[in-house]
Design a protein around this motif. Sequence first.
Motif, short mmCIF file in Angstrom:
data_model
loop_
_atom_site.label_atom_id
_atom_site.label_comp_id
_atom_site.label_asym_id
_atom_site.label_seq_id
_atom_site.Cartn_x
_atom_site.Cartn_y
_atom_site.Cartn_z
N CYS A 187 53.12 47.57 49.44
CA CYS A 187 53.66 46.46 48.65
C CYS A 187 54.09 46.89 47.24
O CYS A 187 54.32 46.04 46.38
N ASN A 188 54.10 48.20 46.97
CA ASN A 188 54.55 48.71 45.67
C ASN A 188 53.64 48.27 44.52
O ASN A 188 54.09 48.11 43.39
N LEU A 189 52.36 48.07 44.82
CA LEU A 189 51.42 47.58 43.82
C LEU A 189 50.88 48.73 42.97
O LEU A 189 50.70 49.85 43.45
N THR A 190 50.61 48.43 41.70
CA THR A 190 50.05 49.40 40.78
C THR A 190 48.72 48.88 40.24
O THR A 190 48.23 47.83 40.66
N GLY A 191 48.14 49.60 39.28
CA GLY A 191 46.89 49.15 38.67
C GLY A 191 45.70 49.56 39.50
O GLY A 191 45.78 50.40 40.39
N VAL A 192 44.56 48.95 39.20
CA VAL A 192 43.30 49.32 39.84
C VAL A 192 42.94 48.30 40.92
O VAL A 192 43.47 47.19 40.97
N ILE A 193 42.04 48.71 41.79
CA ILE A 193 41.52 47.80 42.82
C ILE A 193 40.58 46.81 42.16
O ILE A 193 39.65 47.21 41.45
N PRO A 194 40.80 45.51 42.32
CA PRO A 194 39.90 44.54 41.68
C PRO A 194 38.50 44.61 42.28
O PRO A 194 38.29 45.19 43.35
N ASP A 195 37.57 44.04 41.57
CA ASP A 195 36.19 43.98 42.05
C ASP A 195 36.12 43.13 43.31
O ASP A 195 36.42 41.94 43.28
N VAL A 196 35.78 43.76 44.43
CA VAL A 196 35.73 43.03 45.70
C VAL A 196 34.29 42.72 46.11
O VAL A 196 34.06 42.21 47.20
N SER A 197 33.35 42.98 45.23
CA SER A 197 31.94 42.79 45.60
C SER A 197 31.60 41.34 45.86
O SER A 197 30.68 41.03 46.63
N ALA A 198 32.33 40.40 45.21
CA ALA A 198 32.05 38.98 45.41
C ALA A 198 32.65 38.45 46.70
O ALA A 198 32.34 37.32 47.11
N ILE B 214 47.22 43.87 41.57
CA ILE B 214 46.52 42.82 42.31
C ILE B 214 45.75 41.98 41.31
O ILE B 214 44.93 42.51 40.55
N PRO B 215 46.00 40.67 41.24
CA PRO B 215 45.29 39.84 40.25
C PRO B 215 43.78 40.01 40.36
O PRO B 215 43.22 39.97 41.45
N SER B 216 43.14 40.19 39.23
CA SER B 216 41.69 40.41 39.23
C SER B 216 40.93 39.20 39.75
O SER B 216 39.83 39.35 40.30
N ASN B 217 41.51 37.99 39.59
CA ASN B 217 40.76 36.81 40.04
C ASN B 217 40.79 36.63 41.55
O ASN B 217 40.19 35.69 42.07
N TYR B 218 41.47 37.50 42.29
CA TYR B 218 41.37 37.45 43.75
C TYR B 218 39.94 37.71 44.21
O TYR B 218 39.58 37.41 45.35
N SER B 219 39.14 38.30 43.33
CA SER B 219 37.72 38.52 43.66
C SER B 219 36.98 37.21 43.87
O SER B 219 35.89 37.19 44.43
#
Length: 963
Positions: free
Chosen positions: A269-280, A251-256
């Motif tokens: 959705c077969n996504l890998t990696g970490v959960i982006p920062d959703v605090s914003a 998940i692109p980090s800039n989605y935050s």
Amino acid sequence: MYLLKFFPMIFTSKEERRKFHDSFKGCFILLILIASANICSGLTDQVEVSALKAIHRDVGDVLNRLSNWAGDDPCGSGWTGVICETINGTGHVTELRLLNMNLTGSIAPDVGNLTELVILDFMWNNITGSIPPEIGNLSKLYLLLLNGNKLTGELPPELGNLSQLNRIQIDQNNISGPIPSTFQFLNNAKHFHMNNNSLNGSIPPELGRLENLVHLLLDNNDLSGELPAELSNISTLLIMQLDNNHFSGSIPSNYSQLGNLRKLSLRNCNLTGVIPDVSAMSNLGYLDLSSNQLTGQLPLAISQTITTIDLAYNKLDGDIPDALYKLRGLELLFLQNNFLNGTFNGSIMEHDLFANASSVLILDIQYNNITDYQSGALLSLSNVTLRLYGNPVCNDNSLGGNICNEYNGSILNLSLPNTATSPSLECSSELTCDPSRNFELVYGLSLLYGECHCAYPLNIGYRLKSPGFAIFPPYEDGFQVHLSSGLNLSVYQVNVSSYNWEPGPRLSMNIKLFPNNTTNEFTEAEVDHLFNTFTSWIIPDNYTFGPYELLFFNKDFPYNGTLSPGTTSSLSGGAIAGIIIGVIIFTGVLVAVFVILIAKRQQRYAKARRHHERIKVAGVKDFTYEEMTKATNNFEGSTEVGQGGYGKVYRGTLADGTVVAIKRAQEGSLQGAREFFNEIELLSRIHHRNLVSLIGFCDDEDEQMLVYEYMENGTLRDHLNLSSKQPSNFVTRIQIALGSARGILYLHTEANPPIYHRDIKASNILLDSNRRAKVADFGLSRLAPVAELEGDTGGHVSTVVKGTPGYLDPEYFYTHKLTDKSDVYSFGVVLLELITGMQAITKGKNLVREVNLAYEAGMLLSVVDPRMGPYPAECLRPLVSLAISCCQDDTDSRPSMSEVVRELEAIWSLIPGKDTMGSLETSISTDSGVNYSKGLYFNNSFASSEVSGSGLMSGTIPHVAPR
């Protein structure tokens, strides 16, 4: 000729006779030209006639729904589903509404010749074939509605030419191929509903240029590739729903950066990696990233507005962060089938459940590595469910209860605990309706508006395509309020008769719409209006309920004889226009001109009389329309500061430099006209420092405006909202409460005659530059009865119920008897808003009921608004008691406004340091040696975590996180 000589005799002056002759000649010549043009050119554009015939030829009308598509004048003959407008003397098709007609076949390419088309609607048919690229020629198209068919083929790149398109709905078809990159040119598009197809390829990064997009629904397709980072540029995006695709990468980090996003759903959705920062993502309410291959830890910070979190079936590890225990509005937390470890710490949980018995909290932590468990008071409630099966902590079965029982249900078939529901009003069992006549009983809230009665409902199929919740009961009342408002109906006229969750998850509902309590059926015009409201998406979007779709609009008896909406046309009289006979023209023109001139003459007389009798009040200036336009720079948008049912409010500057607020009635508002004169009459006789002053009014050029003193700090509601950057402290809130109460007391006891305001609410309490409270908006106010003038405080006014839901006195609601205690009840709700910061109604929840539930649970301190800072406990306790007593259902149990003022003055006197320091923020400071904690300040000393006394605030004081 005799008629021509006769009519002018009615007009006594030579000037009127001259105007009559001139008007007659002009109208006669104009009508002859129009008739000639119609005879020469035909009533409906012939290219469009041919296009409609081609469409009719290619669709299979198996039920003969389009049997009246005959002849050469669709606009004049009223072809089913064809709606026209006259443009330059010729009829043009502007809407083609053919939804839910069991049509088969395909869409003819000739549809591209309907160049004036604004709405193209083929929803819920069985149409096959591909989408014609010729649709790209429809430069004025606003709604493209093709969902619910059997369309195949690829999306034509030519659709990118539809620069005016607002909504594209192609969901629930079999469309394949890529999303054309030309869709980046749909600059006005807000709604992309393309889910449940077979679209493949990657999402074009160019879609990030769609600066107005609100809903992006691409779930249940065969999309692949990486999620484009460019989507983060769409600052308007509220819903991104891309479930059940085959993406790669993370998940692109800039989605935050998507600060306005309300729902992010990327399930399976077969996504890998970490959960982006959703605090914003400060407005996020629904997060579903389940069934992927995400790694790393859970979010350490998340929006307090969130209700649903589903991160199940990933590879997440680490502890459950404290932030997840402290989400006060959370309803679902699904974390099962991960690698989470550590302790489940229920002892630090914070939630608003205690204030709403119909709320539900489900915590599913099954199949992780949780090794320890700490209980808490919240977990003992019946409407809280915790599941820890499959964790080491359950190995010894020592936890008891159902915590360690296995549960395999999905989000679509949740096993919900029993929850308390508010008692519903029932109709008498003696009243029965004959179902063979399609009569049904109007249940429940109809009692508030009169006796129960039998009526013919309209049955509506309605579906929420991407709701912002996963449990419906807590939102059902709020949904009925939302839908009734959008349809301009009363709440009791809307009933959700059944609902069920469908894959998506989507919420499908059967809704019954009932006529009002004065009749047993809707009129044909009302049916047409309701249909067009649904199918034109006039109902405003709602953040909680998301986008909707109309599944069906059934018209059983007696509505099945009603013409289907769209069968009539704006050119319904055109069929006879081509054979107009001279005598009919001549006579019709004469009669029309005569009637028009007589009407104009009467209008001038009435207007002159009205202006002659115009209200003149000492100290209240009568402004001209020109003065108002100069004051607001011709009502420039930047001067608009508010809007209500009456009209818009502007900030203006008069010629002498005085800054004022100008309330302008919307055009044609009869209610506004009544409120206009009512408010002038009342405000002309009342003067008090806590009532907004009327400076003047404008009743000129058919415009009605009221000119008030300008209140720099807006409404009290503005300052209590979560978005307020400077929330009021405790001292200021008491000042506002006391000032408002004094203004209302003046209305009840010192105005001559006394006045019942009838619409006391936080948005009608305004604040000046010093935050002094002033009561405003007297458009609904009523004078007290004569008995009141003689000292009988038990008098009432019998009147139609008016006011704002959430603030309405229940006794007034039931009996239509308005008293001074009705204002007391509304003011009590305002006091509760000041104490809690909450609104009178939120998500269908009534503030009075929520506070009473918290009071009965002995946990009232947890609803106190922490944003108002520290407060003295000896002041808060009587303030809460006063608010609750004002909101008693029984009128006689409420205090009078004079008693309310005395109590607030006593509370004010208890506040330490207010006279010298002005606020508790400055008078209470750790630097001065004064200790305070958790918002409690008591006689310059630390208040214990247990508050003794009346029991109003007994119990442990939890830490209150900002809502």
